[in-house]
Design a protein around this motif. Structure first.
Motif: not given
Length: 580
Positions: A57-73
């Motif tokens: 898992d190289v997500t952090a080192d790659s610079g990808i900062r993404f969080a999915h919003n599924n709209g749940a409330f």
């Protein structure tokens, strides 16, 4: 995808699928899901298992900062369970694979934050830069699935994104920016979109568009379902009217015409989640497979005259072996056993194992999942993204599957099933059999996740295929394949002239040492995601060259290139052959 109650009255599932799981999994009252008998044990690990590649898992080192919003409330709306897809593409034409991530949004009745999709430009060296705003893609909408293709043949990869709401078509201007042209192009249909794919179904040299639509849902018509008679649960798709796939013909002037009904594709009983384009009968014309949720899967045979015939039932892919329509999500096609015929992998709901529909020829498919060793390991997981790829470069197509349930409290009701689930990685032993190797492929694949979208691509240019994954309501993940490059490899990127610019639909055959391997350049497949538009080959160690590289273009043009060195990516023009 199904929830835990079949209709607003939470009635039991109808028919044979109401049987309890034979291995002793107790299903609670009101469960709409069927269950399948356990498969034979998977084959024992092969002797080469210890030397297989691992993923990091190289997500952090790659610079990808993404969080999915599924709209749940807290309302338990059906769309919030579906997640969004991901894509590898080279939007700026620099030879490095970039990343696009679709995103959901808050529902109109509860809008507390604004979230956007993301485009990350590959800078090289394993680093990415967020260029969403600069590229003109910072637009809020409930995005779902992604298709990549050069629909106007101008040499730049365009983006089509399905949505809960209006679909978007982003025209790549070629200067690092996109223009949204969905309405002007005639593809801005509103609905509950899912997966999509570009294809040239009429072989006229430009890319048409296939779009999956799920069910007819809105906040206004949301139903209240329950398991325990008190709290709300997600209603199953059986509670809603289906919508089915759409087909748009490219008119060659930047506009598309909806030919769903005229072509025979339209079927409003369908509940489409995955689409795959492949030539199952090897007649040179692209056919279409559609994975439907709680409805029979479709197989559309291309009639060569602009129309299709739906033959899912007679072909054998519509149902499970017990005659039940399963909860199908992701789908892909490949010639995984070297038979010369493309077969199908289909991801299904928990208590329904993966479907591996082996192409027997003469229009017949048989579900080979139990015998092939992927049935039993996949019985309790809920599969979304699913595809074939040769991750260890040994020449055989392996299988990757993302898993994750739709009910966050499923473990309270079914003790053997969890919300977050580990992905599956099945190694092809070369004999039509697979072995589960996820637990021996690095810590990145041991991490449970609420998986949804999945795509493959060689983002770091080292020859082996890396993974891009999305989670529902969580982060995206970039997993680097650390294969050690012990195997010989070749990647072929096409540039059409008489065919579409991307060469989508072309069949590429590489012969080395008397063994021929085949790949089809394709858009779509998996679940709501788009892998790289490249034909990627592995040959095992010690293969310095490909004796013959044959390309059968969608136009019918055939090319044969001799003595092509391995260990590189080659670009092949339909007229000029190999080009710089």
């Amino acid at each position: 995808m199904r929830g835990l109650s079949a209709d607003p009255l939470a009635s039991p599932r109808r028919g044979a699928a109401a049987a309890l799981l034979a291995v002793g999994l107790l299903l609670f009252a009101g469960c709409s899901r069927g269950s399948e008998s356990p498969a034979p044990p998977p084959p024992s690990p092969g002797p080469a298992a210890a030397s297989l590649p691992t993923f990091t898992d190289v997500t952090a080192d790659s610079g990808i900062r993404f969080a999915h919003n599924n709209g749940a409330f807290g309302k338990k709306y059906l769309p919030e369970t579906m997640g969004s897809g991901c894509a590898f593409l080279d939007y700026d034409g620099d030879g490095l694979l970039d990343v696009y991530l679709a995103n959901g949004a808050d529902f109109p009745s509860h809008h507390t934050r604004t979230t956007y999709p993301a485009l990350y430009r590959n800078l090289g060296g394993g680093r990415f830069d967020d260029v969403t705003e600069k590229a003109g893609l910072r637009q809020e909408f409930f995005g779902m699935g992604i298709a990549v293709g050069d629909y106007d043949n101008d040499g730049h990869e365009d983006l089509f994104v399905t949505a809960l709401g209006r679909a978007r078509l982003y025209h790549n201007r070629g200067n690092g920016t996109f223009e949204e042209v969905g309405v002007a192009a005639g593809v801005a249909h509103s609905g509950f979109g899912s997966s999509a794919a570009f294809l040239d179904y009429d072989r006229d040299g430009d890319l048409d568009l296939l779009v999956g639509y799920y069910v007819r849902w809105s906040e206004a018509n949301d139903l209240s379902c329950t398991i325990d008679g008190t709290s709300k649960s997600y209603c199953t798709p059986e509670s809603y009217q289906g919508d089915g796939p759409k087909l748009y013909r490219n008119e060659g002037n930047g506009r598309f015409t909806d030919v769903s009904r005229a072509s025979g594709i339209e079927n409003t009983s369908g509940k489409s989640l995955g689409v795959a384009v492949f030539d199952f009968d090897a007649d040179g014309w692209p056919d279409i497979a559609v994975a439907n949720d709680t409805q029979p899967n479709y197989l559309y045979r291309n009639n060569h005259d602009g129309t299709f015939s739906e033959i899912g039932r007679e072909s054998g892919i519509a149902f499970s072996e017990s005659g039940v329509a399963r909860g199908a999500m992701g789908i892909d096609a490949a010639d995984y056993d070297g038979s010369g015929r493309e077969s199908l992998i289909i991801g299904n709901f928990s208590n329904e194992m993966l479907g591996l529909y082996h192409n027997e020829g003469a229009g017949l498919f048989i579900d080979d999942a139990p015998r092939a060793g992927i049935g039993q390991p996949s019985l309790l997981t809920l599969a979304f993204g699913a595809f074939f790829f040769d991750y260890d470069l040994d020449g055989h197509d392996d299988i990757f599957v993302t898993n994750g349930h739709v009910e966050d409290d499923i473990n309270r009701l079914q003790k053997e099933v969890t919300y977050a689930q580990r992905p599956h990685l099945f190694h092809n032993t070369g004999k039509g059999l697979f072995e589960a190797v996820g637990d021996r492929s690095g810590a990145a694949l041991a991490l449970p996740m609420v998986g949804r979208g999945a795509a493959w691509g060689d983002y770091d240019g080292d020859g082996d295929l890396d993974l891009l994954l999305t989670t529902n309501g969580g982060p995206a993940r970039l997993l680097r394949n650390d294969g050690g490059n012990a195997s010989s490899w070749l990647q072929v990127r096409l540039r059409g002239a008489r065919s579409d610019r991307d060469g989508i639909g072309a069949v590429v055959k590489a012969t080395a040492g008397g063994v021929t391997r085949s790949r089809t350049v394709k858009s779509g497949s998996s679940y709501e995601s788009a892998s790289d538009l490249v034909a990627a080959f592995g040959f095992g160690p010690g293969v310095p060259k490909v004796d013959t590289l044959e390309i059968i273009w969608p136009s019918g043009t055939k090319q044969a290139l001799r003595d092509v060195a391995t260990g590189r990516l080659v670009r092949v023009d339909e007229v000029a052959g190999i080009v710089p």
